[in-house]
Design a protein around this motif. Sequence first.
Motif, mmCIF file in Angstrom:
data_model
loop_
_atom_site.group_PDB
_atom_site.id
_atom_site.type_symbol
_atom_site.label_atom_id
_atom_site.label_comp_id
_atom_site.label_asym_id
_atom_site.label_seq_id
_atom_site.Cartn_x
_atom_site.Cartn_y
_atom_site.Cartn_z
ATOM 1 N N GLY A 238 48.439 48.970 -4.686
ATOM 2 C CA GLY A 238 47.902 49.213 -6.021
ATOM 3 C C GLY A 238 46.407 49.007 -6.065
ATOM 4 N N TRP A 239 45.928 48.453 -7.157
ATOM 5 C CA TRP A 239 44.497 48.267 -7.365
ATOM 6 C C TRP A 239 44.035 46.943 -6.756
ATOM 7 N N MET A 240 42.777 46.885 -6.384
ATOM 8 C CA MET A 240 42.252 45.671 -5.767
ATOM 9 C C MET A 240 42.193 44.518 -6.774
ATOM 10 N N ALA A 241 42.374 43.308 -6.278
ATOM 11 C CA ALA A 241 42.329 42.104 -7.111
ATOM 12 C C ALA A 241 40.881 41.675 -7.303
ATOM 13 N N LEU A 242 40.157 42.457 -8.090
ATOM 14 C CA LEU A 242 38.746 42.209 -8.361
ATOM 15 C C LEU A 242 38.529 42.150 -9.870
ATOM 16 N N PRO A 243 37.491 41.450 -10.336
ATOM 17 C CA PRO A 243 37.219 41.410 -11.772
ATOM 18 C C PRO A 243 36.688 42.731 -12.321
ATOM 19 N N ALA A 244 36.242 43.609 -11.443
ATOM 20 C CA ALA A 244 35.761 44.949 -11.804
ATOM 21 C C ALA A 244 35.679 45.757 -10.514
ATOM 22 N N SER A 245 35.455 47.055 -10.628
ATOM 23 C CA SER A 245 35.357 47.956 -9.469
ATOM 24 C C SER A 245 36.672 48.072 -8.708
ATOM 25 N N GLU A 246 37.761 47.639 -9.323
ATOM 26 C CA GLU A 246 39.062 47.734 -8.667
ATOM 27 C C GLU A 246 39.483 49.186 -8.444
ATOM 28 N N ASP A 247 39.018 50.089 -9.310
ATOM 29 C CA ASP A 247 39.357 51.495 -9.140
ATOM 30 C C ASP A 247 38.514 52.134 -8.028
ATOM 31 N N THR A 248 37.261 51.692 -7.889
ATOM 32 C CA THR A 248 36.448 52.154 -6.764
ATOM 33 C C THR A 248 37.053 51.668 -5.450
ATOM 34 N N GLY A 249 37.521 50.429 -5.436
ATOM 35 C CA GLY A 249 38.170 49.909 -4.242
ATOM 36 C C GLY A 249 39.383 50.725 -3.843
ATOM 37 N N LEU A 250 40.168 51.148 -4.827
ATOM 38 C CA LEU A 250 41.324 51.991 -4.531
ATOM 39 C C LEU A 250 40.879 53.346 -3.997
ATOM 40 N N LEU A 251 39.879 53.959 -4.625
ATOM 41 C CA LEU A 251 39.386 55.258 -4.182
ATOM 42 C C LEU A 251 38.950 55.218 -2.724
ATOM 43 N N LEU A 252 38.169 54.201 -2.347
ATOM 44 C CA LEU A 252 37.671 54.131 -0.977
ATOM 45 C C LEU A 252 38.799 53.834 0.007
ATOM 46 N N ALA A 253 39.780 53.042 -0.408
ATOM 47 C CA ALA A 253 40.934 52.797 0.457
ATOM 48 C C ALA A 253 41.722 54.079 0.684
ATOM 49 N N LEU A 254 41.924 54.841 -0.368
ATOM 50 C CA LEU A 254 42.629 56.119 -0.236
ATOM 51 C C LEU A 254 41.895 57.045 0.718
ATOM 52 N N ASN A 255 40.572 57.103 0.579
ATOM 53 C CA ASN A 255 39.778 57.977 1.427
ATOM 54 C C ASN A 255 39.781 57.535 2.888
ATOM 55 N N SER A 256 40.077 56.271 3.140
ATOM 56 C CA SER A 256 40.125 55.771 4.514
ATOM 57 C C SER A 256 41.397 56.195 5.246
ATOM 58 N N VAL A 257 42.454 56.490 4.492
ATOM 59 C CA VAL A 257 43.739 56.771 5.148
ATOM 60 C C VAL A 257 44.263 58.174 4.884
ATOM 61 N N SER A 258 43.596 58.924 4.025
ATOM 62 C CA SER A 258 44.141 60.226 3.653
ATOM 63 C C SER A 258 43.040 61.178 3.202
ATOM 64 N N ARG A 259 43.243 62.443 3.456
ATOM 65 C CA ARG A 259 42.379 63.460 2.865
ATOM 66 C C ARG A 259 42.645 63.526 1.368
ATOM 67 N N GLY A 260 41.623 63.921 0.618
ATOM 68 C CA GLY A 260 41.755 64.071 -0.820
ATOM 69 C C GLY A 260 41.435 65.492 -1.256
ATOM 70 N N TRP A 261 41.293 65.661 -2.544
ATOM 71 C CA TRP A 261 41.021 66.974 -3.126
ATOM 72 C C TRP A 261 40.107 66.801 -4.325
ATOM 73 N N PHE A 262 39.206 67.757 -4.517
ATOM 74 C CA PHE A 262 38.337 67.743 -5.685
ATOM 75 C C PHE A 262 38.438 69.060 -6.420
ATOM 76 N N SER A 263 38.668 68.984 -7.733
ATOM 77 C CA SER A 263 38.683 70.164 -8.596
ATOM 78 C C SER A 263 37.386 70.213 -9.386
ATOM 79 N N ALA A 264 36.724 71.354 -9.354
ATOM 80 C CA ALA A 264 35.444 71.495 -10.044
ATOM 81 C C ALA A 264 35.603 71.631 -11.553
ATOM 82 N N GLU A 265 36.804 71.987 -12.018
ATOM 83 C CA GLU A 265 37.035 72.065 -13.457
ATOM 84 C C GLU A 265 37.041 70.658 -14.051
ATOM 85 N N VAL A 266 36.635 70.537 -15.295
ATOM 86 C CA VAL A 266 36.582 69.226 -15.944
ATOM 87 C C VAL A 266 37.992 68.677 -16.126
#
Length: 262
Positions: free
Chosen positions: A180-208
Amino acid sequence: MSAAVSGRIVVVTAVHAPSAVFLADAHKSLCEQELPAGWEWHWVIQEDGRTDAVAPHVPDDDRVTFRQGRPGGPGVARTMALAHADGDYVKILDADDQLGPGALARDLAALEADPAIGWATSRALDLLPDGSTAGFPGDPAPGPIERGSVLDRWKANAFRAQVHPATLFVRRDLLLALGGWMALPASEDTGLLLALNSVSRGWFSAEVGLLYRKWEGQATGQASHIDPTEREARMAVVEARARALADVRWGYTAPSGTPDAF
Protein backbone atom coordinates in the motif's frame (compact mmCIF):
# COMPACT_ATOMS: atom_id res chain seq x y z
CA MET A 1 -20.64 -9.09 -7.80
CA SER A 2 -23.60 -9.90 -10.06
CA ALA A 3 -23.32 -12.32 -12.96
CA ALA A 4 -23.63 -9.45 -15.42
CA VAL A 5 -20.53 -7.74 -14.03
CA SER A 6 -17.17 -8.97 -15.30
CA GLY A 7 -14.91 -6.48 -13.55
CA ARG A 8 -14.79 -3.82 -10.89
CA ILE A 9 -12.66 -0.75 -10.29
CA VAL A 10 -12.33 0.23 -6.64
CA VAL A 11 -11.96 3.98 -6.16
CA VAL A 12 -10.17 4.71 -2.87
CA THR A 13 -10.57 8.04 -1.10
CA ALA A 14 -9.10 9.20 2.20
CA VAL A 15 -11.07 12.01 3.81
CA HIS A 16 -10.94 14.18 6.92
CA ALA A 17 -13.46 16.71 8.17
CA PRO A 18 -12.21 19.82 6.29
CA SER A 19 -12.29 18.07 2.89
CA ALA A 20 -15.62 16.28 3.36
CA VAL A 21 -17.56 19.15 1.78
CA PHE A 22 -15.96 18.30 -1.57
CA LEU A 23 -17.16 14.68 -1.67
CA ALA A 24 -20.27 15.67 -3.63
CA ASP A 25 -18.13 17.05 -6.47
CA ALA A 26 -15.95 13.95 -6.48
CA HIS A 27 -19.07 11.77 -6.59
CA LYS A 28 -20.49 13.74 -9.50
CA SER A 29 -17.28 13.20 -11.47
CA LEU A 30 -17.48 9.47 -10.75
CA CYS A 31 -21.11 9.23 -11.86
CA GLU A 32 -20.15 10.86 -15.16
CA GLN A 33 -17.59 8.13 -15.96
CA GLU A 34 -18.47 5.72 -18.77
CA LEU A 35 -17.08 2.19 -18.51
CA PRO A 36 -17.06 -0.71 -20.97
CA ALA A 37 -19.91 -3.20 -20.77
CA GLY A 38 -19.55 -5.49 -17.78
CA TRP A 39 -17.47 -3.07 -15.71
CA GLU A 40 -18.50 -1.06 -12.66
CA TRP A 41 -16.93 1.06 -9.94
CA HIS A 42 -17.10 0.79 -6.17
CA TRP A 43 -16.14 3.87 -4.15
CA VAL A 44 -14.53 3.21 -0.77
CA ILE A 45 -14.34 6.35 1.38
CA GLN A 46 -12.16 5.97 4.48
CA GLU A 47 -12.21 8.70 7.10
CA ASP A 48 -8.86 9.43 8.72
CA GLY A 49 -10.34 9.41 12.22
CA ARG A 50 -13.74 8.97 13.82
CA THR A 51 -15.83 12.13 13.84
CA ASP A 52 -19.40 13.11 13.14
CA ALA A 53 -18.33 15.64 10.50
CA VAL A 54 -17.77 13.44 7.43
CA ALA A 55 -20.74 11.05 7.31
CA PRO A 56 -23.32 13.77 6.42
CA HIS A 57 -21.35 14.47 3.23
CA VAL A 58 -21.06 10.84 2.08
CA PRO A 59 -23.27 10.35 -1.00
CA ASP A 60 -26.33 8.13 -0.65
CA ASP A 61 -25.31 5.61 -3.30
CA ASP A 62 -25.26 1.80 -3.14
CA ARG A 63 -21.89 1.89 -4.89
CA VAL A 64 -20.32 3.80 -1.98
CA THR A 65 -18.81 2.24 1.16
CA PHE A 66 -17.92 4.51 4.08
CA ARG A 67 -15.58 3.44 6.87
CA GLN A 68 -13.80 5.17 9.75
CA GLY A 69 -10.62 4.42 11.70
CA ARG A 70 -8.15 5.91 14.08
CA PRO A 71 -6.20 8.81 12.57
CA GLY A 72 -2.86 8.14 10.92
CA GLY A 73 -2.79 10.31 7.82
CA PRO A 74 -4.06 9.79 4.27
CA GLY A 75 -1.68 6.93 3.49
CA VAL A 76 -2.92 4.93 6.46
CA ALA A 77 -6.55 5.68 5.57
CA ARG A 78 -6.07 4.56 1.97
CA THR A 79 -4.26 1.39 3.01
CA MET A 80 -7.03 0.53 5.48
CA ALA A 81 -9.54 1.07 2.67
CA LEU A 82 -7.90 -1.82 0.80
CA ALA A 83 -9.71 -4.15 3.20
CA HIS A 84 -12.81 -3.32 1.18
CA ALA A 85 -11.16 -3.19 -2.25
CA ASP A 86 -13.06 -5.98 -3.96
CA GLY A 87 -11.86 -5.46 -7.53
CA ASP A 88 -8.89 -6.08 -9.80
CA TYR A 89 -7.99 -2.41 -10.06
CA VAL A 90 -7.64 0.48 -7.62
CA LYS A 91 -8.05 4.12 -8.59
CA ILE A 92 -6.94 6.91 -6.26
CA LEU A 93 -9.25 9.89 -5.89
CA ASP A 94 -8.56 12.44 -3.18
CA ALA A 95 -11.66 13.80 -1.46
CA ASP A 96 -11.13 17.32 -2.79
CA ASP A 97 -10.36 16.33 -6.40
CA GLN A 98 -12.45 15.37 -9.42
CA LEU A 99 -11.95 12.86 -12.21
CA GLY A 100 -11.77 14.11 -15.77
CA PRO A 101 -14.21 12.73 -18.35
CA GLY A 102 -13.25 9.24 -19.51
CA ALA A 103 -10.43 8.84 -16.97
CA LEU A 104 -11.44 5.41 -15.68
CA ALA A 105 -12.06 3.96 -19.12
CA ARG A 106 -8.69 5.14 -20.45
CA ASP A 107 -6.78 3.77 -17.47
CA LEU A 108 -8.62 0.48 -17.68
CA ALA A 109 -7.98 0.12 -21.41
CA ALA A 110 -4.24 0.65 -20.97
CA LEU A 111 -3.86 -2.05 -18.31
CA GLU A 112 -6.26 -4.52 -19.87
CA ALA A 113 -4.29 -4.32 -23.12
CA ASP A 114 -0.87 -5.14 -21.63
CA PRO A 115 -0.22 -7.35 -18.57
CA ALA A 116 3.31 -5.92 -18.30
CA ILE A 117 1.89 -2.50 -17.41
CA GLY A 118 1.12 -2.33 -13.70
CA TRP A 119 -0.15 1.21 -13.30
CA ALA A 120 -1.39 4.24 -15.19
CA THR A 121 -1.34 8.01 -14.72
CA SER A 122 -2.79 10.92 -16.64
CA ARG A 123 -2.54 14.65 -17.17
CA ALA A 124 -3.71 16.73 -14.20
CA LEU A 125 -4.92 20.31 -14.09
CA ASP A 126 -4.99 22.52 -11.03
CA LEU A 127 -8.56 23.51 -10.13
CA LEU A 128 -8.31 27.03 -8.76
CA PRO A 129 -10.67 28.62 -6.20
CA ASP A 130 -12.39 30.72 -8.88
CA GLY A 131 -13.27 27.59 -10.87
CA SER A 132 -10.65 28.09 -13.57
CA THR A 133 -7.99 25.51 -14.34
CA ALA A 134 -4.27 25.72 -14.96
CA GLY A 135 -1.86 23.23 -16.45
CA PHE A 136 1.87 22.98 -16.19
CA PRO A 137 4.61 21.88 -18.60
CA GLY A 138 6.67 18.72 -18.38
CA ASP A 139 4.21 15.94 -19.13
CA PRO A 140 5.85 12.88 -20.70
CA ALA A 141 4.86 11.60 -24.12
CA PRO A 142 1.63 9.60 -24.01
CA GLY A 143 2.11 5.85 -23.83
CA PRO A 144 4.38 3.54 -21.83
CA ILE A 145 6.55 4.83 -18.99
CA GLU A 146 9.68 2.73 -18.66
CA ARG A 147 10.89 1.36 -15.35
CA GLY A 148 13.14 3.75 -13.46
CA SER A 149 12.35 6.79 -15.58
CA VAL A 150 10.13 8.48 -13.00
CA LEU A 151 12.75 8.10 -10.28
CA ASP A 152 15.48 9.52 -12.52
CA ARG A 153 13.37 12.54 -13.51
CA TRP A 154 12.20 13.10 -9.92
CA LYS A 155 15.75 13.07 -8.59
CA ALA A 156 17.02 15.46 -11.27
CA ASN A 157 14.18 17.96 -10.86
CA ALA A 158 14.10 18.85 -7.17
CA PHE A 159 11.90 15.88 -6.25
CA ARG A 160 9.19 16.65 -8.79
CA ALA A 161 7.91 13.72 -10.83
CA GLN A 162 6.77 14.14 -14.41
CA VAL A 163 3.47 12.40 -13.59
CA HIS A 164 1.11 13.17 -10.73
CA PRO A 165 0.70 10.48 -8.04
CA ALA A 166 -2.87 11.63 -7.36
CA THR A 167 -3.83 10.26 -10.80
CA LEU A 168 -2.67 6.69 -10.11
CA PHE A 169 -4.66 3.69 -11.33
CA VAL A 170 -3.02 0.42 -10.28
CA ARG A 171 -3.48 -3.31 -10.28
CA ARG A 172 -4.74 -4.31 -6.84
CA ASP A 173 -2.38 -7.27 -6.44
CA LEU A 174 0.62 -5.09 -7.26
CA LEU A 175 -0.52 -2.43 -4.79
CA LEU A 176 -0.86 -5.07 -2.07
CA ALA A 177 2.53 -6.60 -2.92
CA LEU A 178 4.13 -3.21 -2.26
CA GLY A 179 2.32 -2.81 1.06
CA GLY A 180 0.00 0.00 0.00
CA TRP A 181 1.08 3.54 0.75
CA MET A 182 4.28 4.43 2.56
CA ALA A 183 4.14 5.07 6.32
CA LEU A 184 5.11 8.72 6.01
CA PRO A 185 3.48 11.91 7.36
CA ALA A 186 3.31 13.19 3.75
CA SER A 187 4.57 12.24 0.26
CA GLU A 188 3.21 8.74 0.80
CA ASP A 189 1.66 8.84 -2.67
CA THR A 190 4.96 9.88 -4.25
CA GLY A 191 6.60 6.99 -2.44
CA LEU A 192 4.07 4.60 -3.94
CA LEU A 193 4.53 6.05 -7.43
CA LEU A 194 8.31 5.61 -7.33
CA ALA A 195 8.00 2.09 -5.92
CA LEU A 196 5.62 1.16 -8.72
CA ASN A 197 8.01 2.58 -11.29
CA SER A 198 10.84 0.50 -9.84
CA VAL A 199 9.07 -2.82 -10.44
CA SER A 200 6.74 -2.23 -13.37
CA ARG A 201 6.22 -0.27 -16.54
CA GLY A 202 3.50 2.35 -16.37
CA TRP A 203 1.31 4.32 -18.73
CA PHE A 204 0.57 8.00 -19.25
CA SER A 205 -2.57 9.42 -20.86
CA ALA A 206 -2.28 12.93 -22.26
CA GLU A 207 -6.00 13.58 -21.80
CA VAL A 208 -6.94 15.32 -18.55
CA GLY A 209 -7.69 12.66 -15.97
CA LEU A 210 -7.83 14.76 -12.82
CA LEU A 211 -8.78 18.19 -11.57
CA TYR A 212 -6.50 18.81 -8.59
CA ARG A 213 -8.21 21.27 -6.29
CA LYS A 214 -6.13 24.11 -4.84
CA TRP A 215 -7.60 25.47 -1.61
CA GLU A 216 -6.38 26.84 1.69
CA GLY A 217 -7.18 23.72 3.70
CA GLN A 218 -5.32 21.15 1.62
CA ALA A 219 -2.56 19.23 3.38
CA THR A 220 0.12 20.12 0.83
CA GLY A 221 -0.44 23.80 1.52
CA GLN A 222 0.38 23.61 5.21
CA ALA A 223 3.68 24.82 6.65
CA SER A 224 4.49 21.39 8.09
CA HIS A 225 4.45 19.90 4.59
CA ILE A 226 7.33 22.03 3.41
CA ASP A 227 9.43 21.95 6.58
CA PRO A 228 12.90 21.47 5.02
CA THR A 229 14.24 19.00 7.58
CA GLU A 230 11.25 16.71 7.42
CA ARG A 231 10.98 17.04 3.64
CA GLU A 232 14.61 16.01 3.21
CA ALA A 233 14.03 12.95 5.38
CA ARG A 234 10.88 11.99 3.49
CA MET A 235 12.59 12.29 0.14
CA ALA A 236 15.55 10.24 1.37
CA VAL A 237 13.42 7.30 2.45
CA VAL A 238 11.24 7.51 -0.67
CA GLU A 239 14.34 7.31 -2.87
CA ALA A 240 15.98 4.59 -0.79
CA ARG A 241 12.92 2.37 -1.03
CA ALA A 242 12.62 2.83 -4.78
CA ARG A 243 16.28 2.04 -5.36
CA ALA A 244 16.14 -0.98 -3.05
CA LEU A 245 13.21 -2.36 -5.03
CA ALA A 246 15.10 -1.81 -8.28
CA ASP A 247 18.15 -3.62 -6.84
CA VAL A 248 16.03 -6.63 -5.91
CA ARG A 249 15.31 -6.93 -9.65
CA TRP A 250 11.78 -8.15 -9.17
CA GLY A 251 9.60 -7.32 -12.15
CA TYR A 252 5.82 -7.34 -11.98
CA THR A 253 3.62 -8.77 -14.67
CA ALA A 254 -0.07 -9.54 -14.22
CA PRO A 255 -0.67 -13.26 -13.54
CA SER A 256 -1.90 -13.95 -17.05
CA GLY A 257 1.19 -12.43 -18.63
CA THR A 258 4.80 -13.41 -19.17
CA PRO A 259 7.33 -12.38 -16.50
CA ASP A 260 9.70 -9.54 -17.31
CA ALA A 261 13.14 -10.45 -18.60
CA PHE A 262 16.29 -8.90 -17.16
